[in-house]
Motif scaffolding. Structure first.
Motif, PDB file in Angstrom:
ATOM      1  N   GLY A 137       3.561  79.763  24.865  1.00  0.00           N
ATOM      2  CA  GLY A 137       4.161  80.776  25.731  1.00  0.00           C
ATOM      3  C   GLY A 137       5.043  81.733  24.953  1.00  0.00           C
ATOM      4  O   GLY A 137       5.234  81.605  23.737  1.00  0.00           O
ATOM      5  N   ALA A 138       5.602  82.688  25.668  1.00  0.00           N
ATOM      6  CA  ALA A 138       6.434  83.728  25.064  1.00  0.00           C
ATOM      7  C   ALA A 138       7.911  83.444  25.305  1.00  0.00           C
ATOM      8  O   ALA A 138       8.288  82.716  26.230  1.00  0.00           O
ATOM      9  CB  ALA A 138       6.072  85.089  25.651  1.00  0.00           C
ATOM     10  N   ILE A 139       8.751  84.048  24.474  1.00  0.00           N
ATOM     11  CA  ILE A 139      10.193  83.921  24.626  1.00  0.00           C
ATOM     12  C   ILE A 139      10.613  84.376  26.027  1.00  0.00           C
ATOM     13  O   ILE A 139      10.168  85.408  26.517  1.00  0.00           O
ATOM     14  CB  ILE A 139      10.920  84.757  23.553  1.00  0.00           C
ATOM     15  CG1 ILE A 139      10.682  84.172  22.158  1.00  0.00           C
ATOM     16  CG2 ILE A 139      12.421  84.835  23.838  1.00  0.00           C
ATOM     17  CD1 ILE A 139      11.240  85.007  21.034  1.00  0.00           C
ATOM     18  N   GLY A 140      11.475  83.587  26.661  1.00  0.00           N
ATOM     19  CA  GLY A 140      11.972  83.918  27.995  1.00  0.00           C
ATOM     20  C   GLY A 140      11.251  83.215  29.120  1.00  0.00           C
ATOM     21  O   GLY A 140      11.759  83.182  30.249  1.00  0.00           O
ATOM     22  N   GLU A 141      10.070  82.655  28.847  1.00  0.00           N
ATOM     23  CA  GLU A 141       9.358  81.929  29.899  1.00  0.00           C
ATOM     24  C   GLU A 141      10.036  80.591  30.170  1.00  0.00           C
ATOM     25  O   GLU A 141      10.570  79.958  29.259  1.00  0.00           O
ATOM     26  CB  GLU A 141       7.895  81.705  29.495  1.00  0.00           C
ATOM     27  CG  GLU A 141       7.079  82.970  29.416  1.00  0.00           C
ATOM     28  CD  GLU A 141       5.646  82.724  28.999  1.00  0.00           C
ATOM     29  OE1 GLU A 141       4.880  83.699  28.945  1.00  0.00           O
ATOM     30  OE2 GLU A 141       5.295  81.555  28.709  1.00  0.00           O
ATOM     31  N   SER A 142      10.007  80.150  31.421  1.00  0.00           N
ATOM     32  CA  SER A 142      10.617  78.882  31.812  1.00  0.00           C
ATOM     33  C   SER A 142       9.594  78.008  32.521  1.00  0.00           C
ATOM     34  O   SER A 142       8.729  78.505  33.244  1.00  0.00           O
ATOM     35  CB  SER A 142      11.826  79.112  32.718  1.00  0.00           C
ATOM     36  OG  SER A 142      12.878  79.736  32.019  1.00  0.00           O
ATOM     37  N   TYR A 143       9.727  76.711  32.336  1.00  0.00           N
ATOM     38  CA  TYR A 143       8.809  75.750  32.921  1.00  0.00           C
ATOM     39  C   TYR A 143       9.583  74.525  33.403  1.00  0.00           C
ATOM     40  O   TYR A 143      10.694  74.267  32.959  1.00  0.00           O
ATOM     41  CB  TYR A 143       7.742  75.330  31.901  1.00  0.00           C
ATOM     42  CG  TYR A 143       6.875  76.497  31.480  1.00  0.00           C
ATOM     43  CD1 TYR A 143       5.773  76.868  32.232  1.00  0.00           C
ATOM     44  CD2 TYR A 143       7.196  77.244  30.346  1.00  0.00           C
ATOM     45  CE1 TYR A 143       4.990  77.955  31.868  1.00  0.00           C
ATOM     46  CE2 TYR A 143       6.427  78.330  29.980  1.00  0.00           C
ATOM     47  CZ  TYR A 143       5.319  78.680  30.741  1.00  0.00           C
ATOM     48  OH  TYR A 143       4.564  79.768  30.385  1.00  0.00           O
ATOM     49  N   GLN A 144       8.952  73.761  34.314  1.00  0.00           N
ATOM     50  CA  GLN A 144       9.610  72.590  34.877  1.00  0.00           C
ATOM     51  C   GLN A 144       8.957  71.301  34.396  1.00  0.00           C
ATOM     52  O   GLN A 144       7.758  71.249  34.137  1.00  0.00           O
ATOM     53  CB  GLN A 144       9.538  72.599  36.415  1.00  0.00           C
ATOM     54  CG  GLN A 144      10.354  73.656  37.093  1.00  0.00           C
ATOM     55  CD  GLN A 144       9.522  74.866  37.432  1.00  0.00           C
ATOM     56  OE1 GLN A 144       8.346  74.760  37.704  1.00  0.00           O
ATOM     57  NE2 GLN A 144      10.148  76.025  37.430  1.00  0.00           N
ATOM     58  N   ILE A 145       9.781  70.263  34.295  1.00  0.00           N
ATOM     59  CA  ILE A 145       9.286  68.898  34.198  1.00  0.00           C
ATOM     60  C   ILE A 145       9.768  68.157  35.440  1.00  0.00           C
ATOM     61  O   ILE A 145      10.766  68.545  36.054  1.00  0.00           O
ATOM     62  CB  ILE A 145       9.779  68.180  32.923  1.00  0.00           C
ATOM     63  CG1 ILE A 145      11.312  68.033  32.939  1.00  0.00           C
ATOM     64  CG2 ILE A 145       9.319  68.909  31.671  1.00  0.00           C
ATOM     65  CD1 ILE A 145      11.840  67.045  31.919  1.00  0.00           C
ATOM     66  N   THR A 146       9.071  67.113  35.824  1.00  0.00           N
ATOM     67  CA  THR A 146       9.507  66.302  36.964  1.00  0.00           C
ATOM     68  C   THR A 146       9.616  64.840  36.549  1.00  0.00           C
ATOM     69  O   THR A 146       8.898  64.370  35.654  1.00  0.00           O
ATOM     70  CB  THR A 146       8.537  66.425  38.154  1.00  0.00           C
ATOM     71  OG1 THR A 146       7.227  66.041  37.744  1.00  0.00           O
ATOM     72  CG2 THR A 146       8.523  67.846  38.675  1.00  0.00           C
ATOM     73  N   TYR A 147      10.525  64.142  37.211  1.00  0.00           N
ATOM     74  CA  TYR A 147      10.868  62.759  36.880  1.00  0.00           C
ATOM     75  C   TYR A 147      10.698  61.891  38.119  1.00  0.00           C
ATOM     76  O   TYR A 147      11.124  62.259  39.222  1.00  0.00           O
ATOM     77  CB  TYR A 147      12.316  62.708  36.393  1.00  0.00           C
ATOM     78  CG  TYR A 147      12.925  61.323  36.265  1.00  0.00           C
ATOM     79  CD1 TYR A 147      13.112  60.761  35.011  1.00  0.00           C
ATOM     80  CD2 TYR A 147      13.325  60.587  37.377  1.00  0.00           C
ATOM     81  CE1 TYR A 147      13.684  59.499  34.867  1.00  0.00           C
ATOM     82  CE2 TYR A 147      13.879  59.320  37.254  1.00  0.00           C
ATOM     83  CZ  TYR A 147      14.061  58.786  35.995  1.00  0.00           C
ATOM     84  OH  TYR A 147      14.610  57.531  35.869  1.00  0.00           O
ATOM     85  N   THR A 148      10.100  60.715  37.966  1.00  0.00           N
ATOM     86  CA  THR A 148      10.062  59.688  39.013  1.00  0.00           C
ATOM     87  C   THR A 148      10.260  58.331  38.345  1.00  0.00           C
ATOM     88  O   THR A 148       9.967  58.159  37.152  1.00  0.00           O
ATOM     89  CB  THR A 148       8.721  59.679  39.779  1.00  0.00           C
ATOM     90  OG1 THR A 148       7.643  59.488  38.846  1.00  0.00           O
ATOM     91  CG2 THR A 148       8.508  60.977  40.533  1.00  0.00           C
ATOM     92  N   SER A 193      11.714  86.918  31.742  1.00  0.00           N
ATOM     93  CA  SER A 193      12.221  88.014  30.930  1.00  0.00           C
ATOM     94  C   SER A 193      12.436  89.282  31.721  1.00  0.00           C
ATOM     95  O   SER A 193      13.139  90.178  31.293  1.00  0.00           O
ATOM     96  CB  SER A 193      11.231  88.305  29.786  1.00  0.00           C
ATOM     97  OG  SER A 193       9.960  88.643  30.302  1.00  0.00           O
ATOM     98  N   SER A 194      11.831  89.377  32.921  1.00  0.00           N
ATOM     99  CA  SER A 194      11.981  90.583  33.734  1.00  0.00           C
ATOM    100  C   SER A 194      13.208  90.546  34.621  1.00  0.00           C
ATOM    101  O   SER A 194      13.504  91.523  35.299  1.00  0.00           O
ATOM    102  CB  SER A 194      10.738  90.767  34.621  1.00  0.00           C
ATOM    103  OG  SER A 194      10.701  89.777  35.618  1.00  0.00           O
TER     104      SER A 194
END
Length: 279
Positions: free
Chosen positions: A254-265, A18-19
């Motif tokens: 979490g809050a609006i604007g936060e981003s997170y990752q998933i990983t695939y194998t 968000s920043s």
């Protein structure tokens, strides 16, 4: 001949997504400039090697970390191929994947692989570094070019996993993930790891059990390990169509604007990742 560029952004005092509106572009610098935060070295013309459907990932560039803190990759993607008349989904970035980290003074290869079984010959490929983050530094948007002999219609095609996680709202209790199972084979396994949002306060998956998983498209079976925050999908037959799975009973913390990752194998040796946002 290889080229080396760097692009810089400085983040404000808070480091969430968000920043980023306050980020300030400092421009592009050369290799000789010691203030370059992220170095990007293109391999240039790599047409001496055909990129086929069953080829190993082809290195097209290298990232270098020139700051005194680790830099985490948010995403690197294929921005365009050639003059725009070729679909840019023919290729996909094999590495790095979202969540990979470059330590200080270290290098990381950028590789591409076939994502669609099409051959279009020698084309200039533009790669985009969507975002790289450190504790005090955020770097977004630099691009570089490499010339690739794209022969993805040749060789046994397994393609890119093309994993995708849906964005979720603060009140949502479900989320979907999708991927391309081509190449995994019969009774192969796909593992999707949600530990980044689980461990970093974005989404709580501890309530998710096997009965909370719905295969919306696909023939296989699923399971979820709440302890490791991992979803496992076992294919049935040689599946070719995209698989979509819904997870229920999640809790968005979490809050609006936060981003997170998933990983695939998967058992075909493919690795991929995706970033989702809380909206």
């Amino acid at each position: 001949m290889s080229i080396l560029v760097g692009a810089l952004l400085l983040a404000g005092p808070s480091f969430g997504f968000s920043s980023f509106a306050a980020d300030r572009t400092l421009g592009v610098t050369t290799a000789a400039d010691s203030s370059t935060y992220l170095g990007i070295e293109s391999e240039g013309d790599v047409t001496g090697t055909e990129l086929k459907g069953n080829s190993d990932p082809l290195r097209v560039g290298t990232l270098s970390n020139n700051v005194n803190e680790p830099l985490e990759i948010q995403d690197v993607s294929v921005a365009s191929i050639g003059d725009g008349t070729v679909d840019d989904t023919i290729l996909a970035v094999s590495s790095p994947i979202p969540g990979d980290t470059i330590e200080t003074d270290n290098l990381m290869s950028i590789t591409v692989e076939c994502a669609e079984p099409q051959s279009v010959g020698e084309r200039e490929v533009t790669l985009l570094v969507d975002r790289v983050e450190g504790e005090t530094v955020s770097i977004a948007g630099p691009t570089f070019n490499a010339t690739v002999d794209i022969q993805c219609g040749k060789g046994k095609f397994s393609g890119s996993a093309s994993v995708n996680a849906s964005d979720i709202g603060t009140g949502d209790t479900t989320q979907t993930v999708s991927f391309d199972p081509t190449g995994v084979g019969s009774n192969g396994e796909v593992t999707i790891d949600f530990s980044d949002p689980q461990d970093n306060g974005g989404v709580n998956y501890t309530n998710v059990t096997d009965v909370d998983l719905t295969v919306q498209s696909g023939k296989g079976t699923t399971s979820f390990d709440a302890e490791s925050s991992q979803l496992t999908y076992t294919t049935q037959g040689n599946e070719k169509d995209p698989v979509t799975i819904e997870l229920s009973d999640i809790v968005v913390v979490g809050a609006i604007g936060e981003s997170y990752q998933i990983t695939y194998t998967d058992t075909d040796g493919r690795q991929d990742g995706d970033t989702f946002e809380i909206t």
